[in-house]
Write a protein that holds these residues in place. Structure first.
Motif, PDB file in Angstrom:
ATOM      1  N   TYR A  64       0.849  -1.196   0.000  1.00 52.83           N
ATOM      2  CA  TYR A  64       0.000   0.000   0.000  1.00 52.83           C
ATOM      3  C   TYR A  64       0.888   1.251   0.000  1.00 52.83           C
ATOM      4  O   TYR A  64       0.697   2.174  -0.802  1.00 52.83           O
ATOM      5  CB  TYR A  64      -0.879  -0.077   1.241  1.00 52.83           C
ATOM      6  CG  TYR A  64      -1.888   1.013   1.499  1.00 52.83           C
ATOM      7  CD1 TYR A  64      -3.236   0.813   1.229  1.00 52.83           C
ATOM      8  CD2 TYR A  64      -1.536   2.225   2.097  1.00 52.83           C
ATOM      9  CE1 TYR A  64      -4.196   1.772   1.522  1.00 52.83           C
ATOM     10  CE2 TYR A  64      -2.479   3.196   2.398  1.00 52.83           C
ATOM     11  CZ  TYR A  64      -3.800   2.963   2.108  1.00 52.83           C
ATOM     12  OH  TYR A  64      -4.737   3.924   2.412  1.00 52.83           O
ATOM     13  N   LEU A  65       1.879   1.266   0.904  1.00 49.64           N
ATOM     14  CA  LEU A  65       2.804   2.395   0.972  1.00 49.64           C
ATOM     15  C   LEU A  65       3.673   2.480  -0.280  1.00 49.64           C
ATOM     16  O   LEU A  65       3.966   3.571  -0.782  1.00 49.64           O
ATOM     17  CB  LEU A  65       3.688   2.274   2.211  1.00 49.64           C
ATOM     18  CG  LEU A  65       3.070   2.671   3.545  1.00 49.64           C
ATOM     19  CD1 LEU A  65       4.074   2.444   4.671  1.00 49.64           C
ATOM     20  CD2 LEU A  65       2.630   4.121   3.548  1.00 49.64           C
ATOM     21  N   ALA A  66       4.101   1.329  -0.779  1.00 53.67           N
ATOM     22  CA  ALA A  66       4.937   1.317  -1.978  1.00 53.67           C
ATOM     23  C   ALA A  66       4.196   1.910  -3.171  1.00 53.67           C
ATOM     24  O   ALA A  66       4.780   2.653  -3.972  1.00 53.67           O
ATOM     25  CB  ALA A  66       5.388  -0.104  -2.286  1.00 53.67           C
ATOM     26  N   ALA A  67       2.904   1.593  -3.281  1.00 58.26           N
ATOM     27  CA  ALA A  67       2.108   2.159  -4.379  1.00 58.26           C
ATOM     28  C   ALA A  67       2.043   3.676  -4.276  1.00 58.26           C
ATOM     29  O   ALA A  67       2.152   4.387  -5.283  1.00 58.26           O
ATOM     30  CB  ALA A  67       0.704   1.555  -4.363  1.00 58.26           C
ATOM     31  N   LEU A  68       1.871   4.174  -3.049  1.00 51.88           N
ATOM     32  CA  LEU A  68       1.832   5.627  -2.854  1.00 51.88           C
ATOM     33  C   LEU A  68       3.184   6.243  -3.203  1.00 51.88           C
ATOM     34  O   LEU A  68       3.252   7.295  -3.854  1.00 51.88           O
ATOM     35  CB  LEU A  68       1.459   5.944  -1.396  1.00 51.88           C
ATOM     36  CG  LEU A  68       1.521   7.414  -0.984  1.00 51.88           C
ATOM     37  CD1 LEU A  68       0.653   8.281  -1.891  1.00 51.88           C
ATOM     38  CD2 LEU A  68       1.084   7.574   0.470  1.00 51.88           C
ATOM     39  N   LYS A  69       4.256   5.588  -2.793  1.00 49.80           N
ATOM     40  CA  LYS A  69       5.592   6.122  -3.087  1.00 49.80           C
ATOM     41  C   LYS A  69       5.864   6.139  -4.590  1.00 49.80           C
ATOM     42  O   LYS A  69       6.471   7.078  -5.115  1.00 49.80           O
ATOM     43  CB  LYS A  69       6.645   5.273  -2.373  1.00 49.80           C
ATOM     44  CG  LYS A  69       8.042   5.852  -2.428  1.00 49.80           C
ATOM     45  CD  LYS A  69       8.974   5.135  -1.472  1.00 49.80           C
ATOM     46  CE  LYS A  69      10.342   5.809  -1.438  1.00 49.80           C
ATOM     47  NZ  LYS A  69      11.232   5.201  -0.430  1.00 49.80           N
ATOM     48  N   GLN A  70       5.405   5.122  -5.289  1.00 51.47           N
ATOM     49  CA  GLN A  70       5.657   5.037  -6.726  1.00 51.47           C
ATOM     50  C   GLN A  70       4.788   5.996  -7.533  1.00 51.47           C
ATOM     51  O   GLN A  70       5.247   6.599  -8.501  1.00 51.47           O
ATOM     52  CB  GLN A  70       5.407   3.604  -7.203  1.00 51.47           C
ATOM     53  CG  GLN A  70       6.426   2.596  -6.688  1.00 51.47           C
ATOM     54  CD  GLN A  70       5.964   1.155  -6.845  1.00 51.47           C
ATOM     55  OE1 GLN A  70       4.906   0.891  -7.424  1.00 51.47           O
ATOM     56  NE2 GLN A  70       6.740   0.212  -6.320  1.00 51.47           N
ATOM     57  N   GLN A  71       3.536   6.150  -7.109  1.00 49.75           N
ATOM     58  CA  GLN A  71       2.590   6.921  -7.927  1.00 49.75           C
ATOM     59  C   GLN A  71       2.360   8.339  -7.431  1.00 49.75           C
ATOM     60  O   GLN A  71       1.932   9.206  -8.199  1.00 49.75           O
ATOM     61  CB  GLN A  71       1.249   6.177  -8.003  1.00 49.75           C
ATOM     62  CG  GLN A  71       1.367   4.807  -8.644  1.00 49.75           C
ATOM     63  CD  GLN A  71       0.027   4.124  -8.775  1.00 49.75           C
ATOM     64  OE1 GLN A  71      -0.917   4.666  -9.352  1.00 49.75           O
ATOM     65  NE2 GLN A  71      -0.091   2.925  -8.212  1.00 49.75           N
ATOM     66  N   GLY A  72       2.605   8.592  -6.141  1.00 46.39           N
ATOM     67  CA  GLY A  72       2.482   9.941  -5.612  1.00 46.39           C
ATOM     68  C   GLY A  72       1.161  10.599  -5.951  1.00 46.39           C
ATOM     69  O   GLY A  72       0.091  10.062  -5.665  1.00 46.39           O
ATOM     70  N   GLU A  73       1.228  11.756  -6.600  1.00 48.39           N
ATOM     71  CA  GLU A  73       0.018  12.505  -6.916  1.00 48.39           C
ATOM     72  C   GLU A  73      -0.829  11.851  -7.997  1.00 48.39           C
ATOM     73  O   GLU A  73      -1.914  12.334  -8.315  1.00 48.39           O
ATOM     74  CB  GLU A  73       0.378  13.939  -7.292  1.00 48.39           C
ATOM     75  CG  GLU A  73       0.936  14.726  -6.110  1.00 48.39           C
ATOM     76  CD  GLU A  73       1.173  16.184  -6.435  1.00 48.39           C
ATOM     77  OE1 GLU A  73       1.097  16.560  -7.628  1.00 48.39           O
ATOM     78  OE2 GLU A  73       1.435  16.955  -5.489  1.00 48.39           O
ATOM     79  N   GLY A  74      -0.356  10.749  -8.540  1.00 49.03           N
ATOM     80  CA  GLY A  74      -1.186   9.978  -9.455  1.00 49.03           C
ATOM     81  C   GLY A  74      -2.310   9.252  -8.737  1.00 49.03           C
ATOM     82  O   GLY A  74      -3.265   8.794  -9.371  1.00 49.03           O
ATOM     83  N   LEU A  75      -2.191   9.139  -7.416  1.00 44.87           N
ATOM     84  CA  LEU A  75      -3.253   8.591  -6.581  1.00 44.87           C
ATOM     85  C   LEU A  75      -3.967   9.733  -5.890  1.00 44.87           C
ATOM     86  O   LEU A  75      -3.365  10.782  -5.624  1.00 44.87           O
ATOM     87  CB  LEU A  75      -2.679   7.641  -5.519  1.00 44.87           C
ATOM     88  CG  LEU A  75      -1.991   6.379  -6.023  1.00 44.87           C
ATOM     89  CD1 LEU A  75      -1.397   5.609  -4.839  1.00 44.87           C
ATOM     90  CD2 LEU A  75      -2.964   5.501  -6.797  1.00 44.87           C
ATOM     91  N   ASN A  76      -5.259   9.552  -5.600  1.00 47.53           N
ATOM     92  CA  ASN A  76      -5.951  10.567  -4.809  1.00 47.53           C
ATOM     93  C   ASN A  76      -6.363   9.986  -3.469  1.00 47.53           C
ATOM     94  O   ASN A  76      -6.572   8.785  -3.314  1.00 47.53           O
ATOM     95  CB  ASN A  76      -7.143  11.169  -5.567  1.00 47.53           C
ATOM     96  CG  ASN A  76      -8.036  10.115  -6.187  1.00 47.53           C
ATOM     97  OD1 ASN A  76      -8.308   9.082  -5.592  1.00 47.53           O
ATOM     98  ND2 ASN A  76      -8.499  10.384  -7.398  1.00 47.53           N
ATOM     99  N   LEU A  77      -6.425  10.863  -2.495  1.00 50.37           N
ATOM    100  CA  LEU A  77      -6.674  10.480  -1.109  1.00 50.37           C
ATOM    101  C   LEU A  77      -7.704  11.426  -0.516  1.00 50.37           C
ATOM    102  O   LEU A  77      -7.570  12.648  -0.633  1.00 50.37           O
ATOM    103  CB  LEU A  77      -5.359  10.522  -0.317  1.00 50.37           C
ATOM    104  CG  LEU A  77      -5.393  10.126   1.153  1.00 50.37           C
ATOM    105  CD1 LEU A  77      -4.045   9.542   1.577  1.00 50.37           C
ATOM    106  CD2 LEU A  77      -5.713  11.317   2.049  1.00 50.37           C
ATOM    107  N   ALA A  78      -8.726  10.861   0.108  1.00 50.64           N
ATOM    108  CA  ALA A  78      -9.816  11.668   0.662  1.00 50.64           C
ATOM    109  C   ALA A  78      -9.536  12.063   2.096  1.00 50.64           C
ATOM    110  O   ALA A  78      -8.962  11.296   2.876  1.00 50.64           O
ATOM    111  CB  ALA A  78     -11.122  10.887   0.598  1.00 50.64           C
TER     112      ALA A  78
END
Length: 248
Positions: A64-78
């Motif tokens: 989960y953290l790795a995906a955030l690190k790889q994609q950064g602002e490509g993911l959105n978070l509420a």
């Protein structure tokens, strides 16, 4: 406003972790959160849950953290606003991952959860009380909880510390306050009444239903709450400042 109330023990306020965050979020507050309130005791703690949209490509919290690190602002978070526990949790998540998702602010948890379930929002960190109905029926998946131990109502979900990230431990706490200057005997009587109420079986059962932990007698004491209040203000100050997030 509590700071303008007569300090006679008859006007009280129950508030939460946002009290600690507001000391830094608002740079021109008309009061001092450290000196203008009298902490009377903590009431409860509720863990946060890290969740993601259905089909999110992660098998565990590390991924989960790795995906955030790889994609950064490509993911959105509420989140539910700058002073919300969800936003504070997001700040910890960003700091730990070393990357920042695109933050989408909602007016409350309900709309945020709806958008996550619909797959339009990728990530959310919110209180277990809010997310547990959707976790239990499978509409959402939690990757970790932020409590120090696993939640009895969600025993299969690891803590962030178990997952290898102890810095992501936090709770949405609630505490009881009086105006500064309230006589000590009045403060002690109210605090004692709080501890008595927290020992009642019916209240404890209701808290358990909500996956909320009632404060222990120690945590519901004035001495502990005073110390904890100051520690929480100090804890969140550098985190908020590093993020550059201010509400004024």
């Amino acid at each position: 406003r509590l700071t303008q109330a007569r300090p006679d023990g008859y006007v009280l306020m129950m508030t939460n972790i946002g009290m600690a965050a507001s000391a830094t979020l608002y740079r021109r507050l008309p009061y001092d959160v450290l000196t203008d309130f009298a902490p009377l005791g903590l009431v409860s703690d509720a863990a946060m849950t890290f969740i993601a949209r259905p089909g999110f490509p992660a098998g565990n919290f590390g991924e989960y953290l790795a995906a955030l690190k790889q994609q950064g602002e490509g993911l959105n978070l509420a989140t539910a606003g700058l002073s919300s526990a969800a936003n504070l949790c997001a700040l910890l998540l960003h700091r730990t991952a070393g990357a920042r998702a695109t933050v989408v602010v909602f007016r409350g948890t309900g709309p945020a959860i709806t958008e996550v379930m619909a797959g339009r929002i990728d990530l959310l960190c919110d209180q277990a009380t809010n997310t547990v109905p959707f976790l239990r029926d499978g509409r959402l998946r939690a990757f970790a909880v932020t409590s120090t131990t696993r939640l009895p109502g969600l025993p299969d979900i690891p803590t962030t510390a178990e997952a290898g990230f102890p810095g992501l431990t936090m709770s949405t706490w609630h505490g009881l306050y009086a105006p500064a200057g309230t006589p000590e005997p009045a403060q002690e009587r109210i605090s004692a009444a709080l501890r008595g109420a927290l020992g009642e079986a019916r209240l404890r059962a209701r808290f358990a239903d909500l996956l909320t932990e009632p404060a222990t007698p120690e945590r519901a004491s004035i001495a502990f709450h005073r110390r904890f209040h100051a520690e929480e203000v100090a804890r969140w100050k550098p985190i908020i400042e590093a993020a550059g997030q201010f509400a004024d």
